[in-house]
Design a protein around this motif. Structure first.
Motif, mmCIF file in Angstrom:
data_model
loop_
_atom_site.group_PDB
_atom_site.id
_atom_site.type_symbol
_atom_site.label_atom_id
_atom_site.label_comp_id
_atom_site.label_asym_id
_atom_site.label_seq_id
_atom_site.Cartn_x
_atom_site.Cartn_y
_atom_site.Cartn_z
ATOM 1 N N UNK A 157 0.812 -1.229 0.000
ATOM 2 C CA UNK A 157 0.000 0.000 0.000
ATOM 3 C C UNK A 157 0.843 1.275 0.000
ATOM 4 N N UNK A 158 2.070 1.177 0.515
ATOM 5 C CA UNK A 158 2.907 2.366 0.562
ATOM 6 C C UNK A 158 3.703 2.597 -0.726
ATOM 7 N N UNK A 159 3.529 1.690 -1.691
ATOM 8 C CA UNK A 159 4.234 1.851 -2.976
ATOM 9 C C UNK A 159 3.281 2.283 -4.076
ATOM 10 N N UNK A 160 2.015 2.500 -3.737
ATOM 11 C CA UNK A 160 1.023 2.613 -4.799
ATOM 12 C C UNK A 160 0.990 3.952 -5.542
ATOM 13 N N UNK A 161 1.389 5.052 -4.850
ATOM 14 C CA UNK A 161 1.273 6.363 -5.512
ATOM 15 C C UNK A 161 2.003 6.407 -6.859
ATOM 16 N N UNK A 162 3.297 6.028 -6.921
ATOM 17 C CA UNK A 162 3.966 6.095 -8.235
ATOM 18 C C UNK A 162 3.322 5.193 -9.282
ATOM 19 N N UNK A 163 2.737 4.081 -8.814
ATOM 20 C CA UNK A 163 2.078 3.176 -9.764
ATOM 21 C C UNK A 163 0.831 3.834 -10.345
ATOM 22 N N UNK A 164 0.082 4.526 -9.479
ATOM 23 C CA UNK A 164 -1.123 5.222 -9.954
ATOM 24 C C UNK A 164 -0.729 6.279 -10.990
ATOM 25 N N UNK A 165 0.350 7.010 -10.673
ATOM 26 C CA UNK A 165 0.803 8.053 -11.602
ATOM 27 C C UNK A 165 1.200 7.420 -12.939
ATOM 28 N N UNK A 166 2.007 6.365 -12.855
ATOM 29 C CA UNK A 166 2.516 5.741 -14.076
ATOM 30 C C UNK A 166 1.361 5.153 -14.899
ATOM 31 N N UNK A 167 0.432 4.481 -14.207
ATOM 32 C CA UNK A 167 -0.683 3.858 -14.927
ATOM 33 C C UNK A 167 -1.523 4.914 -15.630
ATOM 34 N N UNK A 168 -1.731 6.060 -14.952
ATOM 35 C CA UNK A 168 -2.542 7.093 -15.595
ATOM 36 C C UNK A 168 -1.802 7.682 -16.790
ATOM 37 N N UNK A 169 -0.459 7.752 -16.686
ATOM 38 C CA UNK A 169 0.297 8.270 -17.829
ATOM 39 C C UNK A 169 0.335 7.258 -18.981
#
Lengths: 285, 338
Positions: free
Chosen positions: A195-207
């Motif tokens: 759960x603490x690694x998810x922010x960059x994944x959300x950013x990357x997935x949206x990009x």
């Protein structure tokens, strides 16, 4: 979180380009959801009307009709459903493969990490479109295989990203504390590290959403994705090729739809990165 | 530095091995029957069986793989099912056309993209910046195949400025044939003084070139802007300004020199991406290059050709990555010591 949400929304609204992108994305989703109700000719996804061939844009057919007399406007609106579906499913699949592998590699380290990362390196040596083309050729050309192919081409990017995040998170105090309390490895990885690694994944997935839509359209254009008579934007450009010099509207509007959709998702991705990525935030100050 | 080079070379070799295994495995799981494709649709069962043995498809997978690699290293990349020619011969025939297109397109993209990025960074936050950012975002979001067709509509159909497709005008092939030296028409016609052919080749490459340039343009503009902004905030730029150096000198001597590194890295990697992009662009402009060869191989499930092209592009990507890393390590000690 409750305090942060309004701030995030405020930041999004402050950035005009992001707001613009987000509005178009909302509109696209709305069109996709309501397409069967709002399109003027709902049967034109498959039915042909030879008498209506090549009608230029008019008040009846906003985007004209194609070589089989189908209303291009209706088909373009319907196409939004497919494009969004392909993007969402392909990203979902890629995340399903990439995220667990990345978090396991980053958290465990050692031999397992080495093996996962070398496999990832091999996949990363192929430009994604090339790998997706090769895989969908071999699996057989259809939309489902195209989504699988795109996911196989994309997962390593998420594995690599998540691994580097997991490496930094695993040394944090709360992970050490969980370990000291005797939590199992699985619980530590999936309850505390992930759960603490998810922010960059959300950013990357949206990009990536835009790029994936573009790749899917390219596959359909090459005959490796959706098959006729599916109203898929890339396929519509491809089948309209033979006639586009004399009937410009057949390829112009579906292509424009791809472009606008990809552009909007890219704008939203860029905006989200600027807002959610602490490094970018610091830079902007 | 030697240790770094050895480590990096080793890694590249491991990855290349992996690429060959993966590509080979992909063709093993192919659902279509290559032997049947080899002999054609009306072949008898025994003919198909004979072709299976001839193509070595009756052997176990690992034997086939090692045989493929051994042949590959000797320059025997198999025979194309579609053209019935050796794949390597086909690739060397088609590659120069793609190379010429990529060089032209990438040069165009970077020549416009880098200055655009610089202007955008220097005028950060102004209308010029917003405009150039939007332009670069547009470049990355355009579906290349569609852009190509729109350019054909405008510049061929409406304005009649450029030809629709092909590498050189049909008439020129007879009136001023190009002497084959490198296979790059612009270069060959120029050094042999064949200006008629040069003009024709140049007019033919403009539209596909612009189409190919869109992505590197957008990418280089975005990268240059980001790295320039970072560099312009550094202390040594402030010092240079405090010393009274002219802005133009500060930008070219100090800022750009430090900001251009990552842009060149991206440039090298974009080359491999452009090779894939040619599949779409060459299909639109009937450009007789590797992309068209590849996309035709895909349509006819010509697996030796698909393997050859895929491995070639992946290897190009790995080698470029390696070169970029080595050059960076050579220029920046932090990379090799990190």
């Amino acid at each position: 979180m409750s305090k942060r949400l309004p701030r995030t929304v405020r930041l999004i609204l402050k950035n005009r380009l992001t707001t613009m992108g987000l509005s178009v994305v909302f509109l696209l989703v709305l069109i996709a959801l309501t397409a069967p109700l709002i399109v003027p000719f709902p049967h034109d996804t498959a039915e042909t009307h030879i008498d209506n061939r090549f009608l230029s844009p008019s008040s009846q057919h906003f985007f004209g009709t194609d070589e089989l007399g189908r209303d291009v406007f209706s088909r373009v609106l319907y196409g939004s459903r497919l494009s969004l579906q392909v993007g969402a499913i392909a990203i979902g699949l890629a995340l399903t493969i990439g995220v667990p592998l990345g978090v396991v590699a980053g958290y465990s380290g050692g031999m397992l990490d080495e093996v996962i990362m070398r496999i990832t390196d091999v996949f990363l040596s192929f430009p994604p479109l090339l790998l997706a083309m090769a895989i969908s050729t071999l699996l057989g050309p259809n939309l489902v295989n195209a989504m699988i192919a795109i996911a196989i081409a994309w997962w390593p990017w998420y594995t690599r990203l998540l691994r580097s995040e997991a490496i930094s998170v695993r040394e944090r105090d709360f992970v050490q504390a969980a370990r000291a309390m005797g939590a199992s490895q699985g619980k530590i990885v999936f309850r505390h590290v992930l759960p603490n690694c998810l922010t960059p994944i959300v950013i990357q997935a949206s990009m990536d959403f835009g790029s994936i839509m573009l790749t899917s359209a390219a596959l359909s254009f090459l005959g490796l994705g959706a098959q006729p008579p599916t109203p898929e934007w890339g396929l519509m450009v491809s089948t309209g090729r033979t006639f586009f010099l004399t009937h410009w509207w057949i390829v112009t509007f579906p292509g424009l739809a791809i472009f606008i959709a990809v552009l909007s998702f890219n704008l939203v991705g860029d905006g989200l990165r600027e807002i959610l990525d602490p490094k970018m935030r610091r830079k902007r100050r | 530095m030697t240790a770094y080079i050895i480590r990096r070379l080793g890694l590249a070799l491991v990855v290349m091995f992996g690429v060959s295994v993966l590509t080979f495995l992909l063709t093993v799981i192919v659902p279509s029957n290559p032997a049947m494709r080899w002999v054609g649709p009306h072949a008898k069962l025994e003919q198909i069986e004979k072709a299976r043995i001839e193509l070595g498809l009756d052997k176990p997978v690992h034997i086939r793989y090692f045989k493929y690699v051994a042949n590959f290293l000797r320059g025997d990349w198999g025979v194309s099912i579609r053209t019935h020619q050796p794949v390597l011969k086909d690739i060397t025939t088609y590659f120069p056309a793609s190379l010429e297109l990529i060089i032209f397109g990438m040069f165009l993209g970077f020549a416009v993209g880098i200055p655009l990025g610089i202007v955008s960074a220097v005028r950060d936050g102004t209308m010029v910046d917003h405009g150039s950012r939007l332009f670069s975002i547009v470049g990355v979001a355009l579906p290349t195949f569609w852009l190509g067709m729109i350019l054909q509509l405008v510049f061929f159909k409406q304005l009649g400025l450029f030809p629709l497709a092909g590498r050189v005008a049909m008439m020129t092939r007879f009136t001023a044939p190009i002497e084959h030296i490198t296979g790059l028409y612009l270069f060959d016609s120029l050094i042999t003084g064949n200006f008629t052919a040069f003009g024709s080749a140049l007019s033919h490459i403009v539209l596909p070139g612009i189409t190919l340039a869109a992505y590197p343009l957008g990418l280089s503009a975005r990268m240059t802007r980001a790295t320039m902004l970072e560099v312009l905030g550094e202390d040594y730029i402030r010092t240079a300004r405090a010393c009274g150096l002219r802005e133009r000198k500060i930008l070219s001597m100090y800022a750009l020199r430090n900001a251009i590194g990552p842009v060149i890295t991206v440039g090298a990697l974009t080359f491999a991406y452009s090779l894939v992009g040619t599949f779409l662009i060459e299909s639109v402009f009937t450009w007789p290059g590797l992309g068209q060869y590849g996309s035709r191989a895909i349509i006819s499930v010509d697996y030796p050709a698909i393997m050859g092209v895929t491995i070639l592009i992946a290897f190009t990507y790995v080698v470029l990555n390696l070169l970029v890393d080595l050059i960076q390590a050579f220029l920046d000690p932090r990379v090799r010591l990190g």
